[in-house]
Motif scaffolding. Structure first.
Motif, mmCIF file in Angstrom:
data_model
loop_
_atom_site.group_PDB
_atom_site.id
_atom_site.type_symbol
_atom_site.label_atom_id
_atom_site.label_comp_id
_atom_site.label_asym_id
_atom_site.label_seq_id
_atom_site.Cartn_x
_atom_site.Cartn_y
_atom_site.Cartn_z
ATOM 1 N N CYS A 211 0.830 -1.209 0.000
ATOM 2 C CA CYS A 211 0.000 0.000 0.000
ATOM 3 C C CYS A 211 0.857 1.249 0.000
ATOM 4 O O CYS A 211 2.065 1.199 0.241
ATOM 5 C CB CYS A 211 -0.922 0.015 1.223
ATOM 6 N N VAL A 212 0.211 2.384 -0.289
ATOM 7 C CA VAL A 212 0.843 3.689 -0.174
ATOM 8 C C VAL A 212 -0.095 4.597 0.608
ATOM 9 O O VAL A 212 -1.294 4.651 0.328
ATOM 10 C CB VAL A 212 1.140 4.310 -1.560
ATOM 11 N N VAL A 213 0.466 5.293 1.600
ATOM 12 C CA VAL A 213 -0.298 6.222 2.429
ATOM 13 C C VAL A 213 0.302 7.615 2.268
ATOM 14 O O VAL A 213 1.525 7.791 2.363
ATOM 15 C CB VAL A 213 -0.256 5.791 3.912
ATOM 16 N N GLU A 214 -0.558 8.597 2.011
ATOM 17 C CA GLU A 214 -0.121 9.997 1.947
ATOM 18 C C GLU A 214 -0.367 10.662 3.292
ATOM 19 O O GLU A 214 -1.362 10.379 3.961
ATOM 20 C CB GLU A 214 -0.892 10.746 0.847
ATOM 21 N N TYR A 215 0.519 11.585 3.676
ATOM 22 C CA TYR A 215 0.439 12.303 4.950
ATOM 23 C C TYR A 215 0.288 13.791 4.686
ATOM 24 O O TYR A 215 1.087 14.375 3.950
ATOM 25 C CB TYR A 215 1.711 12.044 5.780
ATOM 26 N N PHE A 216 -0.742 14.398 5.287
ATOM 27 C CA PHE A 216 -1.031 15.807 5.061
ATOM 28 C C PHE A 216 -1.021 16.579 6.373
ATOM 29 O O PHE A 216 -1.488 16.079 7.401
ATOM 30 C CB PHE A 216 -2.411 15.988 4.428
ATOM 31 N N ARG A 217 -0.490 17.800 6.312
ATOM 32 C CA ARG A 217 -0.708 18.775 7.389
ATOM 33 C C ARG A 217 -1.589 19.849 6.784
ATOM 34 O O ARG A 217 -1.134 20.565 5.879
ATOM 35 C CB ARG A 217 0.618 19.350 7.886
ATOM 36 N N GLY A 218 -2.823 19.945 7.244
ATOM 37 C CA GLY A 218 -3.782 20.790 6.548
ATOM 38 C C GLY A 218 -3.967 20.248 5.141
ATOM 39 O O GLY A 218 -4.244 19.067 4.957
ATOM 40 N N GLU A 219 -3.727 21.108 4.141
ATOM 41 C CA GLU A 219 -3.882 20.673 2.755
ATOM 42 C C GLU A 219 -2.551 20.276 2.129
ATOM 43 O O GLU A 219 -2.497 19.870 0.969
ATOM 44 C CB GLU A 219 -4.531 21.802 1.927
ATOM 45 N N THR A 220 -1.471 20.431 2.892
ATOM 46 C CA THR A 220 -0.136 20.254 2.316
ATOM 47 C C THR A 220 0.375 18.832 2.516
ATOM 48 O O THR A 220 0.341 18.305 3.633
ATOM 49 C CB THR A 220 0.857 21.238 2.974
ATOM 50 N N LEU A 221 0.869 18.232 1.441
ATOM 51 C CA LEU A 221 1.501 16.916 1.528
ATOM 52 C C LEU A 221 2.830 17.065 2.265
ATOM 53 O O LEU A 221 3.696 17.824 1.838
ATOM 54 C CB LEU A 221 1.750 16.358 0.124
ATOM 55 N N VAL A 222 2.972 16.375 3.390
ATOM 56 C CA VAL A 222 4.240 16.451 4.141
ATOM 57 C C VAL A 222 4.988 15.128 4.145
ATOM 58 O O VAL A 222 6.155 15.077 4.563
ATOM 59 C CB VAL A 222 4.029 16.933 5.604
ATOM 60 N N GLY A 223 4.348 14.047 3.684
ATOM 61 C CA GLY A 223 5.058 12.773 3.678
ATOM 62 C C GLY A 223 4.304 11.709 2.907
ATOM 63 O O GLY A 223 3.127 11.866 2.575
ATOM 64 N N VAL A 224 5.039 10.635 2.603
ATOM 65 C CA VAL A 224 4.434 9.477 1.962
ATOM 66 C C VAL A 224 5.131 8.241 2.499
ATOM 67 O O VAL A 224 6.321 8.277 2.786
ATOM 68 C CB VAL A 224 4.545 9.564 0.419
ATOM 69 N N CYS A 225 4.371 7.161 2.701
ATOM 70 C CA CYS A 225 4.980 5.920 3.160
ATOM 71 C C CYS A 225 4.309 4.755 2.459
ATOM 72 O O CYS A 225 3.089 4.748 2.280
ATOM 73 C CB CYS A 225 4.845 5.773 4.674
ATOM 74 N N GLY A 226 5.106 3.804 2.046
ATOM 75 C CA GLY A 226 4.561 2.624 1.411
ATOM 76 C C GLY A 226 5.031 1.354 2.081
ATOM 77 O O GLY A 226 6.106 1.311 2.679
ATOM 78 N N ILE A 227 4.184 0.325 2.007
ATOM 79 C CA ILE A 227 4.650 -1.048 2.227
ATOM 80 C C ILE A 227 4.798 -1.618 0.833
ATOM 81 O O ILE A 227 3.812 -1.713 0.086
ATOM 82 C CB ILE A 227 3.642 -1.883 3.044
#
Lengths: 407, 64
Positions: free
Chosen positions: A371-387
């Motif tokens: 999978c891939v998970v996106e990380y947001f602070r407010g509307e801004t993409l701050v990170g991404v993590c995948g298995i």
């Protein structure tokens, strides 16, 4: 003093990359490494994985190659910690009282594990993992059938748990968090990480802590704050790290949480003034990253010692040449943090600062597979993590860019 | 020329090298690493950067 070397305190990956960076940028003068560990620079990630499960592996398996640029003009003083800095006289004094003068100083003293939070009463069987020697000591304790209790559920604790389970140990993780890797990855991926550990027999005691230890000469049982008692032959303390900055007390530098530096990795004094001849790199440095915001942070991800070292190397070469460093420093420093973790057959790969997020979104695959998970602070993409799904995770790199035209 | 060796026993196909030197390193459709065995000298800085960022430190470079 013109013959004084570029002094790098901390014979670490960050120190090594700084030296290489300075050479690449044209500095051909003397370099001295002063390192508390007895070993030349080595790669730490295998310490919780391959090295921890492979008898006989040691420094040879993890040492960084020394490139030809550092074969000449480099002095290694190893097994000797720095004790104090006199920035006025440009001298570092080591623990044996020997003075090391410098032309420019690089602080690369890194971190050390936080200690056991309760009294150990001198009992054996208590481990931390940061250095090669720690790993070799822990490896011999992770015998099949050993009862291993790991305090802490961050990356180090989880990786040790996976390795210990593979080694045939009976493993328990005790953590204050609700799920492992909670702070770094959030509850969704953290919950999945827990599920995968449990499938390998690891037991979790969440929202719990250590109350006491029982044993004669070595720890035999631990008592948790919940009242649970666990058999314990090996207790591993993996609850985070503290910066090694005690030797900088009284130096005039801001070491309130690591060494505060500017965008050129130049140390900032308690008076707020930049020290043009003192740099900090790697885990010990605290700096703002304009990819995210203007808050100076210490960031412990693996690629940043390399990024900070290369950057500092450029500034150091310019400074020692007598060039004006201000344009270079003003050019901004915005490295994209990158990290990964191997646990069992699960390969996590991430970019950015996932722990700044207030919202997460599963955008591909499913948690129990890849999978891939996106990380947001407010509307801004701050990170991404995948298995798994590495190509897709890699494709996110270009989506982290500087806000407006700050560079 | 620079000779490039990747220890495929160590390589975990994270693809960090791809970002630093895409002319030499690529992830294929199965997310496995593929690379060229040789590159011209002027690529040394990129190749060293790729070797630096390899989490497994699996990339070895030799000047020929």
């Amino acid at each position: 003093m013109t013959d004084a070397p570029l002094l790098i305190v901390g014979a670490s990956m960050a120190g090594l990359r700084t030296a290489e960076g300075a050479r690449r940028a044209g500095y051909d003068g003397p370099i001295e490494f002063l390192g508390a560990e007895a070993h030349a620079p080595y790669n730490r990630p295998p310490l919780s994985k391959e090295l921890l499960q492979t008898e006989g592996h040691g420094h040879d398996e993890v040492a960084f190659p020394i490139r030809s640029a550092l074969e000449q003009g480099v002095t290694w003083t190893l097994g000797r910690a720095a004790a104090s800095l006199d920035a006025e006289r440009r001298v570092v004094v080591d623990e044996a009282g020997v003075e090391h003068p410098y032309s420019s100083l690089v602080i690369a003293t890194g971190l050390r594990p936080k200690p056991l939070p309760i009294p150990s009463h001198g009992l054996g069987g208590i481990h931390v993992l940061r250095t090669l020697d720690d790993a070799v000591g822990l490896r011999s304790a992770l015998r099949p059938g050993a009862n291993v209790v790991i305090l802490g559920s961050g990356f180090v604790g989880c990786e040790i748990a996976a390795t210990a389970a593979k080694n045939g140990c009976s493993v328990s993780i005790v953590t204050q968090s609700a799920v492992p890797l909670d702070r770094a990855l959030g509850p969704e991926l953290g919950g999945e990480v827990r599920r995968r550990h449990e499938a390998h027999g690891v037991r979790f005691f969440t929202r719990d802590g250590l109350f006491g230890l029982v044993g004669e000469t070595a720890v035999e049982r631990v008592i948790l704050t919940s009242g649970v008692m666990l058999e314990c032959d090996v207790l591993v303390v993996a609850i985070g790290s503290d910066p090694n900055t005690e030797w900088l007390q009284g130096s005039g530098l801001d070491v309130s949480d690591g060494v505060l530096v500017d965008a050129g990795l130049r140390a900032i004094g308690v008076d707020g003034v930049v020290r043009p001849d003192v740099f900090a790199v790697g885990d010990v440095a605290r700096y703002p990253n304009p990819l995210f915001d203007d808050v100076p942070r210490r960031v412990e991800h693996w690629n940043l010692p390399t990024e900070t070292g290369k950057r500092a190397g450029q500034l150091i070469a310019a400074h020692l040449r007598g060039d004006d460093c201000e344009p270079l420093a003003a050019a901004g420093f915005a490295p994209l943090p990158s990290f990964w973790s191997d646990q069992y057959d699960m390969h996590l790969l991430a970019f950015g600062m996932t722990y700044l997020a207030d919202r997460r979104e599963l955008v591909a695959g499913s948690l129990d597979d890849e999978c891939v998970v996106e990380y947001f602070r407010g509307e801004t993409l701050v990170g991404v993590c995948g298995i798994g799904m590495r190509s897709l995770v890699q494709s996110y790199r270009s989506r982290f860019s500087m806000p407006s035209a700050t560079v | 020329m620079i000779k490039i060796d990747v220890d495929m026993n160590k390589c975990q196909h994270y693809g960090q090298c791809v970002f630093e030197a895409p002319e030499v390193f690529q992830l294929n459709a199965d997310d496995k690493l593929e690379y060229k065995a040789e590159a011209p000298d002027e690529m040394l800085a990129d190749l060293e950067a790729a070797a630096d960022v390899c989490p497994m430190q699996a990339i070895m470079l030799t000047r020929e």
